[in-house]
Design a protein around this motif. Structure first.
Motif, PDB file in Angstrom:
ATOM      1  N   ALA A 307       0.824  -1.210   0.000  1.00 30.93           N
ATOM      2  CA  ALA A 307       0.000   0.000   0.000  1.00 30.93           C
ATOM      3  C   ALA A 307       0.856   1.257   0.000  1.00 30.93           C
ATOM      4  N   THR A 308       1.882   1.303   0.845  1.00 26.88           N
ATOM      5  CA  THR A 308       2.730   2.495   0.903  1.00 26.88           C
ATOM      6  C   THR A 308       3.506   2.671  -0.394  1.00 26.88           C
ATOM      7  N   VAL A 310       2.510   1.705  -3.433  1.00 29.07           N
ATOM      8  CA  VAL A 310       1.557   2.180  -4.442  1.00 29.07           C
ATOM      9  C   VAL A 310       1.236   3.658  -4.225  1.00 29.07           C
ATOM     10  N   LEU A 311       1.016   4.041  -2.965  1.00 30.71           N
ATOM     11  CA  LEU A 311       0.712   5.437  -2.661  1.00 30.71           C
ATOM     12  C   LEU A 311       1.875   6.363  -3.043  1.00 30.71           C
ATOM     13  N   TYR A 312       3.091   5.922  -2.770  1.00 33.47           N
ATOM     14  CA  TYR A 312       4.258   6.748  -3.108  1.00 33.47           C
ATOM     15  C   TYR A 312       4.334   6.987  -4.608  1.00 33.47           C
ATOM     16  N   ALA A 314       1.975   6.593  -6.831  1.00 29.62           N
ATOM     17  CA  ALA A 314       0.803   7.334  -7.309  1.00 29.62           C
ATOM     18  C   ALA A 314       1.007   8.822  -7.092  1.00 29.62           C
ATOM     19  N   TRP A 315       1.579   9.158  -5.956  1.00 28.26           N
ATOM     20  CA  TRP A 315       1.923  10.562  -5.661  1.00 28.26           C
ATOM     21  C   TRP A 315       2.917  11.091  -6.683  1.00 28.26           C
TER      22      TRP A 315
END
Length: 341
Positions: A307-308, A310-312, A314-315
């Motif tokens: 999750a982290t 993917v979030l990174y 995506a950011w």
């Protein structure tokens, strides 16, 4: 064109530019709509042209002085450097940093390639020759990673209290900052130091992973790496990419002198290195509180890492895209100099 006709045609645009510049100075460029930014850029370009005309054709000192002041104010509003503030820091993190990573995706991809190459080579070497592990991994890690562990998490962390987790997290953060900034600073060695650091860090992980896969403990091993490693390795790759940019500027300075090329590359590279610091802080929290936890299952730890990660990314993929469009609208017509100043 005579003076009266010139004034009748242009004074309205000058007045509007005055108002736009005053509003930009009061509220900041960031709050202006895209169409206003585009109009300021176009009006600034036209005012520069008007200043040249007033000086060379009309030779009117009063109008020239007025336009000289207006052009100078507009230039300052467009090109002035932002003052350091919490808002500025937030703007950089939300928009500037991800835009910089996207802009320099090639050295970032190359840095990732070096990490993966080091990992793959060491993994293969240790898989084929067990003694290669001792040649690659420092001696202080041999006892922990050189033999199978009944409980790798317990052997690595033991029972970690909240205070110990906080202390461990802070030490991990400092270490990660050192590694990342070291990879960046080593760009001054024509990039050689950065390349070697990437290869070695990849090789260290690959050599250790090879042992645990051979012992059938690969899942347990990766559950202690992925939670923080997805973001941590991403940040190291980005910081190292900044170092590679410095090194490349020394190898291929182009028409500039090496010192000039290095300084120019530094202006582009520093945001990449600085932007990793707060992200590594978050990664350190995960490594301090999630990775060593006995109550968080390996599956959940892996999910946190996924999750982290993917979030990174995506950011990185989407952060600041609107700001980039605004900047392009503002500067597409604006010249790089102040016209007559």
């Amino acid at each position: 064109m005579d003076l009266e006709l010139f004034l009748s045609r242009r004074q309205g645009a000058w007045k509007r530019l005055e108002e736009d510049v005053a509003r930009a100075e009061r509220d900041g460029m960031d709050v202006l709509p895209v169409e206003d930014l585009r109009r300021i850029g176009t009006s600034y370009r036209q005012a520069c042209s008007d200043l040249t005309y007033a000086r060379t054709v009309l030779q009117n000192a009063e109008i020239s002085d007025y336009l000289n002041t207006l052009v100078g104010q507009a230039y300052a509003a467009i090109y002035r450097k932002s003052r350091l503030s919490w808002r500025g820091v937030a703007e950089f993190l939300l928009k500037g940093y991800p835009a910089a990573v996207r802009k320099h995706w090639r050295p970032v991809a190359f840095a990732w390639g070096l990490l993966i190459a080091g990992f793959a080579l060491a993994f293969a070497a240790v898989s084929s020759d067990r003694e290669a592990f001792r040649a690659i991994v420092p001696a202080e890690y041999h006892a922990l990673y050189g033999r199978p562990q009944e409980d790798l998490r317990a052997a690595r962390f033991g029972s970690v209290s909240a205070d110990q987790a906080a202390d461990f997290s802070s030490r991990i953060y400092v270490n990660n900052i050192k590694v990342s900034l070291g990879a960046f600073a080593m760009g001054g060695t024509f990039g050689v130091g950065t390349v070697l650091m990437l290869l070695y860090n990849g090789a260290l992980l690959g050599a250790i992973a090879s042992n645990f896969h051979r012992w059938g403990q690969g899942y347990e091993f990766w559950s202690l790496i992925v939670p923080h490693g997805a973001v941590e390795l991403s940040c190291i790759a980005v910081a190292a990419a900044a170092g590679l940019m410095l090194g490349w500027s020394l190898i291929r300075p182009g028409r500039l002198r090496r010192g000039e090329a290095f300084a120019e590359a530094g202006r582009e590279a520093v945001p990449l290195a600085l932007g990793t610091a707060p992200v590594l802080f978050l990664s350190g929290l995960v490594e301090g509180f999630v990775t060593p936890s006995a109550t968080v299952t390996p599956g959940l730890k892996m999910a946190v890492g996924a999750a982290t990660g993917v979030l990174y990314w995506a950011w990185i993929a989407w952060g600041g895209r609107g700001a980039a469009a605004r900047d392009a609208a503002l500067l597409e017509d604006a010249p790089a100099s102040k016209g007559g100043r």
